[in-house]
Write an enzyme that holds these catalytic residues in place. Structure first.
Site, short mmCIF file in Angstrom:
data_model
loop_
_atom_site.label_atom_id
_atom_site.label_comp_id
_atom_site.label_asym_id
_atom_site.label_seq_id
_atom_site.Cartn_x
_atom_site.Cartn_y
_atom_site.Cartn_z
N GLY A 181 33.64 20.88 9.78
CA GLY A 181 34.52 21.18 8.65
C GLY A 181 35.91 21.51 9.14
CB ILE A 300 36.57 29.54 8.82
CG1 ILE A 300 35.47 28.82 8.05
CG2 ILE A 300 37.86 28.73 8.86
CD1 ILE A 300 35.70 28.80 6.55
CG ASP A 301 31.17 29.58 8.99
OD1 ASP A 301 32.04 29.74 8.13
OD2 ASP A 301 30.22 28.78 8.88
N1 LIG Z 1 22.21 19.18 17.83
C1 LIG Z 1 23.19 18.27 17.82
N2 LIG Z 1 23.29 17.35 18.79
C2 LIG Z 1 24.27 16.42 18.77
N3 LIG Z 1 25.23 16.37 17.82
C3 LIG Z 1 25.19 17.26 16.82
C4 LIG Z 1 24.17 18.26 16.75
N4 LIG Z 1 24.39 19.01 15.65
C5 LIG Z 1 25.48 18.50 15.06
N5 LIG Z 1 25.97 17.46 15.75
C6 LIG Z 1 27.15 16.66 15.41
O1 LIG Z 1 28.32 17.46 15.54
C7 LIG Z 1 29.25 17.18 14.49
C8 LIG Z 1 29.68 18.44 13.81
O2 LIG Z 1 28.55 19.23 13.43
P1 LIG Z 1 28.59 20.20 12.16
O3 LIG Z 1 27.37 21.03 12.20
O4 LIG Z 1 28.82 19.41 10.93
O5 LIG Z 1 29.90 21.07 12.35
P2 LIG Z 1 30.30 22.22 13.37
O6 LIG Z 1 30.38 21.64 14.71
O7 LIG Z 1 31.61 22.66 12.87
O8 LIG Z 1 29.25 23.27 13.28
C9 LIG Z 1 28.58 16.18 13.57
O9 LIG Z 1 29.12 14.90 13.80
C10 LIG Z 1 27.12 16.27 13.94
O10 LIG Z 1 26.45 15.04 13.76
O1 LIG Z 2 31.76 21.44 2.47
P1 LIG Z 2 31.68 21.34 3.94
O2 LIG Z 2 32.83 20.67 4.56
O3 LIG Z 2 30.38 20.77 4.39
O4 LIG Z 2 31.80 22.81 4.52
C1 LIG Z 2 31.07 23.93 4.13
C2 LIG Z 2 30.83 24.82 5.33
O5 LIG Z 2 31.85 24.68 6.30
C3 LIG Z 2 32.29 25.94 6.77
O6 LIG Z 2 33.54 26.20 6.21
C4 LIG Z 2 32.46 25.95 8.27
O7 LIG Z 2 31.44 25.28 8.88
P2 LIG Z 2 31.58 24.53 10.28
O8 LIG Z 2 32.20 25.49 11.20
O9 LIG Z 2 30.18 24.18 10.60
O10 LIG Z 2 32.45 23.35 10.10
C5 LIG Z 2 31.24 26.91 6.26
O11 LIG Z 2 31.76 28.19 6.06
C6 LIG Z 2 30.78 26.27 5.00
O12 LIG Z 2 29.46 26.62 4.66
#
Ligand SMILES: Nc1ncnc2c1ncn2[C@@H]1O[C@H](COP(=O)(O)OP(=O)(O)O)[C@@H](O)[C@H]1O
Ligand SMILES: O=P(O)(O)OC[C@H]1O[C@](O)(COP(=O)(O)O)[C@@H](O)[C@@H]1O
Ligand SMILES: [Mg+2]
Length: 529
Positions: A181, A300-301
């Site tokens: 996000g 941001i979390d």
């Molecule tokens: N366990 C994992 N292994 C490899 N890639 C992952 C895994 N979890 C998430 N990703 C990839 O990382 C990217 C971001 O993950 P996401 O959970 O949406 O956001 P964030 O990194 O902000 O927590 C996405 O493209 C997702 O497919």
């Molecule tokens: O609507 P979206 O883009 O999936 O994001 C919602 C989520 O993204 C966040 O803003 C931040 O999440 P990530 O750090 O995983 O990107 C959370 O607080 C919220 O639950």
């Protein structure tokens, strides 16, 4: 007690300077609250909180007099940084990074030879991860390793430029990708990475558009980056490169890295992104590719383990407290006004807790880490009745992941596999309205959900500084030959951590921490169960 720190090729002995805080002793700074409630299985002795050793391989027997040494050996192994020299036999070369430009190569204007210049970080430099010495496991927020809560040094690697590097800058192709996000500060980090790469002498810098998707989605072209192009991108929120969730196929991403001949990959993202970055790093190793994968923790979390904070968090809190201020003004001005604000936070209540603390106007703060009931004698609704009676209005701040057990689960997940939460804000709004209607008390509920407003904005000053340092250090880490690391801030110092250590679980608010207790002191709320 004395600690030894190997630095600049010599050993220096630094006695910790303890500052007294009632019973515990604090070594400057403050503690991390990433402890989880767990029992020390081995001894079965009471240890209300012990740090969950995330990937410890050794089982510790605390009756063994050498347990501390064993712990530390294991710690050093776990926090050792993976480097490309683990698989390659490479000779380092003198760095091309120097702030002393336009001076004689032999020395600075005072005649100091460059090799005596203290601007470089020694690879043996370390920072202490934990700085509180708890005198008892019962001390507030105590994070203990053994049942007696002994002091154990936990050193991590200091970040920054090294005197020797493992890449020829002229030959390097560096790529930057932003995933997950949005988060304030993404552009600041991109900008600093580009600036720092250019300072080393790198000419081939590209941005991968729309997160990991940009590696394999046909039609998405990499974007050439330069100082000129990114000069002012920090003035706006969002990501200059675009972001996305889902679709990460490690082997395809590494195929693409190989085809594009990328040597350094800078990955900006949260938990999921870090898991992805580590998988890419592992796959590169398996294929014996000389690629440095360096992450910068964005969310941001603030839910990434071990670090003080992730960039974007401060700004999100600042924006969130604006929503709380509005809720307060609405509630204060209405007859029996109830201001309700829902704030983001996928699995942790850091934004809600910190925004409640910073606004100072919240009467009830609800986070996922602390269960609560709405109905009944000790429920939230009864407390709201009390607040209307005693002060005439009130403000409630609820984290989006709070009280999920009170709601029906949809079972749905987003493209990355993250659970889509049920809406606690709307649920509470309805429950509060219904409750006051049922008991015949007028209540004017004003509900605010600022959603994306807290993250689709430009970084504030403190985040901008954090982004600048983390971005620069990410580049220094890659040139130093590290891979599979993240550039972060621990205990106010800038360090590198192996990604494996920060992705074992999301960081959550510790309900026994002083910070949560401070929040409760500020709101004055009772227990709701
Ligand atoms: N366990 C994992 N292994 C490899 N890639 C992952 C895994 N979890 C998430 N990703 C990839 O990382 C990217 C971001 O993950 P996401 O959970 O949406 O956001 P964030 O990194 O902000 O927590 C996405 O493209 C997702 O497919
Ligand atoms: O609507 P979206 O883009 O999936 O994001 C919602 C989520 O993204 C966040 O803003 C931040 O999440 P990530 O750090 O995983 O990107 C959370 O607080 C919220 O639950
Ligand atoms: Mg996440």
């Amino acid at each position: 007690m004395a600690v030894s720190l190997k630095s600049s090729g010599s050993f220096c002995s630094t006695p910790p300077q303890w500052l007294h805080s009632t019973r515990d002793r604090i070594l400057y700074g403050y503690s991390h609250s990433n402890a989880k409630e767990c029992t020390c299985k081995k001894t079965k002795r009471p240890a209300p909180l012990c740090v969950k050793a995330t990937s410890t391989k050794v089982e510790l027997d605390f009756n063994d007099p050498s347990w501390k040494q064993k712990f530390q050996e294991d710690w050093d192994k776990r926090f050792n940084l993976p480097r490309i020299t683990d698989i390659y036999d490479l000779k380092p070369r003198p760095t091309t990074f120097s702030l002393k430009k336009n001076r004689s190569p032999a020395g600075d204007e005072n005649g100091t030879p460059m090799d005596k210049w203290n601007g470089y970080v020694n690879s043996d430099d370390r920072a202490l991860l934990k700085v509180i010495k708890y005198s008892s496991p019962n001390s507030a927020g105590a994070e203990c390793i053994d049942p007696d809560c002994s002091w154990v040094e936990q050193w991590v690697h200091r970040a920054g430029p090294r005197k020797e590097i493992y890449y020829e800058p002229e030959e390097v192709k560096a790529a930057i990708v932003t995933c997950g996000g949005l988060c304030p500060g993404l552009n600041d980090v991109i900008r600093q990475i580009v600036f720092t790469l250019e300072t080393y002498g790198v000419k081939n810098i590209v941005g991968i558009p729309f997160g990991y998707r940009g590696f394999f989605e046909k039609g998405l072209k990499e974007m050439p980056l330069s100082r000129h192009l990114v000069e002012n991108i920090n003035l706006a929120g969002g990501s200059f490169l675009g972001v996305s969730r889902g679709g990460a196929k490690t082997s395809e991403i590494v195929d693409s890295i190989q085809a594009r001949r990328i040597d350094m990959l800078f990955v900006l993202g949260g938990n999921g992104t870090h898991a992805g970055a580590n998988a890419i790093h592992e796959e590169c190793r398996k294929r014996k590719l000389k690629v440095s994968v360096v992450a910068v923790p964005k969310t941001i979390d603030n839910d990434i383990l071990l670090m003080d904070k992730t960039f974007g968090f401060d700004t999100a809190v600042e924006e969130a407290q604006r929503a709380i201020n509005s809720a307060y003004i609405e509630a204060r001005s209405a007859y029996h006004g109830i201001g309700l604000v829902k704030l983001m936070g996928r699995s942790s209540g850091f934004i809600a807790m910190h925004a409640s603390l910073s606004s100072g106007q919240v009467d009830v703060c609800l986070i996922p880490e602390v269960p609560f009931t709405l109905d009944g004698e000790y429920g939230v609704l009864r407390h709201l009745e009390h607040l209307l009676k005693t002060k005439g209005f009130c403000v409630v701040c609820v984290a989006e992941a709070a009280g999920q057990e009170l709601l029906q689960k949809s079972g749905a997940t987003d493209a990355s596999g993250n659970v889509i939460l049920s809406d606690i804000g709307v649920h509470m709004q309805q429950k509060i309205k219904m409750h006051f209607k049922d008991i015949g008390v007028p209540a004017d509920v004003k509900y605010i959900d600022p959603t994306y407003m807290v993250r689709a904005c430009r970084a504030n000053a403190s985040d901008a500084i954090l982004c600048t340092v983390l971005g620069q250090n990410a580049v220094h880490g890659a040139f130093a030959g590290f891979s599979g690391i993240t550039s972060c801030i621990c205990n106010t110092h800038y360090v590198y951590l192996p990604i494996t250590e920060v992705i074992t679980a999301p960081k959550r608010v510790n309900p026994n921490s002083r910070m949560w207790h401070r929040c409760l002191t500020s709101t004055g709320q009772p227990d709701f169960h």
